[in-house]
Every structure is written in structure tokens, then in C-alpha cells.
Design an enzyme around this catalytic site. Structure first.
Site, PDB file in Angstrom:
ATOM      1  N   CYS A   1       0.831  -1.200   0.000  1.00 58.64           N
ATOM      2  CA  CYS A   1       0.000   0.000   0.000  1.00 58.64           C
ATOM      3  C   CYS A   1       0.872   1.258   0.000  1.00 58.64           C
ATOM      4  O   CYS A   1       2.014   1.249   0.477  1.00 58.64           O
ATOM      5  CB  CYS A   1      -0.890   0.038   1.236  1.00 58.64           C
ATOM      6  SG  CYS A   1      -2.285  -1.082   1.201  1.00 58.64           S
TER       7      CYS A   1
ATOM      8  N   GLU B   1       0.678   3.968   1.801  1.00 59.77           N
ATOM      9  CA  GLU B   1       1.059   4.477   3.124  1.00 59.77           C
ATOM     10  C   GLU B   1       2.228   3.684   3.689  1.00 59.77           C
ATOM     11  O   GLU B   1       3.148   4.251   4.302  1.00 59.77           O
ATOM     12  CB  GLU B   1      -0.128   4.392   4.095  1.00 59.77           C
ATOM     13  CG  GLU B   1      -1.362   5.181   3.656  1.00 59.77           C
ATOM     14  CD  GLU B   1      -2.335   4.333   2.842  1.00 59.77           C
ATOM     15  OE1 GLU B   1      -1.875   3.513   2.032  1.00 59.77           O
ATOM     16  OE2 GLU B   1      -3.545   4.507   3.023  1.00 59.77           O
TER      17      GLU B   1
ATOM     18  N   CYS C   1      -6.164   1.646   4.823  1.00 62.60           N
ATOM     19  CA  CYS C   1      -6.639   0.313   5.218  1.00 62.60           C
ATOM     20  C   CYS C   1      -6.170   0.009   6.646  1.00 62.60           C
ATOM     21  O   CYS C   1      -5.328   0.719   7.216  1.00 62.60           O
ATOM     22  CB  CYS C   1      -6.150  -0.754   4.243  1.00 62.60           C
ATOM     23  SG  CYS C   1      -4.427  -1.238   4.474  1.00 62.60           S
TER      24      CYS C   1
ATOM     25  N   CYS D   1      -2.406  -0.396   7.179  1.00 61.63           N
ATOM     26  CA  CYS D   1      -1.686   0.881   7.078  1.00 61.63           C
ATOM     27  C   CYS D   1      -1.890   1.740   8.310  1.00 61.63           C
ATOM     28  O   CYS D   1      -0.996   2.483   8.718  1.00 61.63           O
ATOM     29  CB  CYS D   1      -2.116   1.630   5.818  1.00 61.63           C
ATOM     30  SG  CYS D   1      -1.441   0.869   4.329  1.00 61.63           S
TER      31      CYS D   1
HETATM   32  N1  THU Z   1      -4.319   0.603  -1.245  1.00 61.87           N
HETATM   33  C1  THU Z   1      -3.416   1.481  -0.718  1.00 61.87           C
HETATM   34  O1  THU Z   1      -2.370   1.742  -1.317  1.00 61.87           O
HETATM   35  N2  THU Z   1      -3.713   2.057   0.469  1.00 61.87           N
HETATM   36  C2  THU Z   1      -4.847   1.826   1.193  1.00 61.87           C
HETATM   37  O2  THU Z   1      -4.970   2.300   2.300  1.00 61.87           O
HETATM   38  C3  THU Z   1      -5.932   1.043   0.597  1.00 61.87           C
HETATM   39  C4  THU Z   1      -5.565   0.246  -0.595  1.00 61.87           C
HETATM   40  C5  THU Z   1      -4.007  -0.052  -2.518  1.00 61.87           C
HETATM   41  C6  THU Z   1      -3.739  -1.523  -2.388  1.00 61.87           C
HETATM   42  C7  THU Z   1      -4.027  -2.001  -3.785  1.00 61.87           C
HETATM   43  O3  THU Z   1      -2.854  -1.849  -4.573  1.00 61.87           O
HETATM   44  C8  THU Z   1      -5.100  -1.044  -4.284  1.00 61.87           C
HETATM   45  O4  THU Z   1      -5.087   0.073  -3.400  1.00 61.87           O
HETATM   46  C9  THU Z   1      -6.487  -1.639  -4.308  1.00 61.87           C
HETATM   47  O5  THU Z   1      -6.821  -2.193  -3.075  1.00 61.87           O
END
Ligand code: THU
Length: 155
Positions: free
Chosen positions: A59, A61, A102, A105
């Protein structure tokens, strides 16, 4: 709201928006950018980095926290901006709903914030258009009763 807060907010959101453009998200087609503001004025960014083995994806973050900590930062985290949206063409578009970090994160961000005993403001933004709603929360509101290093020490 003070002038510093307004200036910091817009600059940080702009940094997260720019980071989202560099996301590697060919599987979800959902780009996320994160920007971390530190007490010394420094900004560190990250974007999501996906993998053909889907579960290994990183992710935005978590990438930003890793970059900051690998550069020696320990605490001092005062602000976080997260911008996310669907990949449209070569950019980021889609819905305007604010993207919140999420669960994993939230925990990763909490570790860095805890090192400096700060409770950073979190600005969550949708990438649909520049006028999209900004959801403002404290990290402690996103992750109440958080687990931390104190739990590992015998009381
Ligand atoms: N994702 C993030 O980078 N940060 C979050 O807090 C939520 C989800 C990304 C993970 C994945 O690559 C895409 O968003 C779809 O879930």
C-alpha cells in the site's frame, strides 16, 4: 484553522496526488498516493506497488513509512494525506469518495507516529476531481485502542 494548517493541507494533498500518478497498480487499476508531513517541514511520499502474486502488493502508506524510516526518520509525524482513485488513461480518476487508509496501514502509520508521541491529522481524498471532499481525522480516531510497543513490555 490557522494559515499553517491550510498551507500544509493543500501542499500535502498535492504531494499525495502527484505520488498516486506513479503507482504501479496494473491488477486493481486503483492508484493510491500517500504523503507524510514531518515537524521539520519535510514531506515523504509513497505509492502503491502491486505484484503478480496479488497478496504481496504494498500500500502507498506503508511504502511512504518505509521510505521515511529508511531515511532515518523516527517520529515527528504531524500530517498524512491519502489520495486514491481508479486508473484512467495515464492518470488517476474515478470516484470522488475519500480514500481512508486500510487497517494494516493504520497500524504501520501508528508505529511511526508513536515513536514521536504524535497524533497526526489524516486528510483522506478521492481522486475524482480537485474539488472532491476531504475527510479530516486524527490517526487515533482511525485506530482507537491501538496496539503498540508498550504492550510488549511486562507491566
Ligand atoms: N491501497 C493502498 O495503497 N492504500 C490503502 O490504504 C488502501 C488500498 C491499494 C492496495 C491495492 O494496490 C489497491 O489500493 C487496491 O486495493
Amino acid at each position: 484553522m490557522t494559515e499553517f494548517e491550510v498551507t500544509g493541507r493543500e501542499a500535502l494533498i498535492a504531494a499525495a496526488r502527484a505520488a498516486a500518478v506513479l503507482a504501479y497498480a496494473p491488477y486493481s487499476m486503483f492508484s493510491v498516493g500517500a504523503a507524510l508531513l514531518f515537524a521539520d517541514g519535510g514531506i515523504v511520499t509513497g505509492a502503491n506497488v502491486e505484484n503478480a502474486s496479488y497478496g504481496l502488493s504494498l500500500c502507498a502508506e506503508a511504502v511512504a513509512v518505509a521510505v521515511a524510516m529508511a531515511a532515518g526518520r523516527r517520529g515527528g509525524l504531524v500530517g498524512i494525506a491519502v489520495v486514491g482513485g481508479a486508473v484512467v488513461g495515464g492518470g488517476v480518476g474515478g470516484g470522488a469518495a475519500p480514500v481512508t487508509p486500510c487497517g494494516r496501514c493504520r497500524q504501520v502509520l501508528s508505529e511511526l507516529a508513536g515513536l514521536g508521541s504524535s497524533d497526526p491529522v489524516v486528510w483522506c481524498v478521492g481522486a475524482g476531481d480537485r474539488g472532491s471532499e476531504v475527510l479530516e481525522l486524527r490517526l487515533s480516531a482511525l485506530l482507537p485502542h491501538s496496539f503498540g510497543p508498550g504492550h510488549l513490555s511486562p507491566s
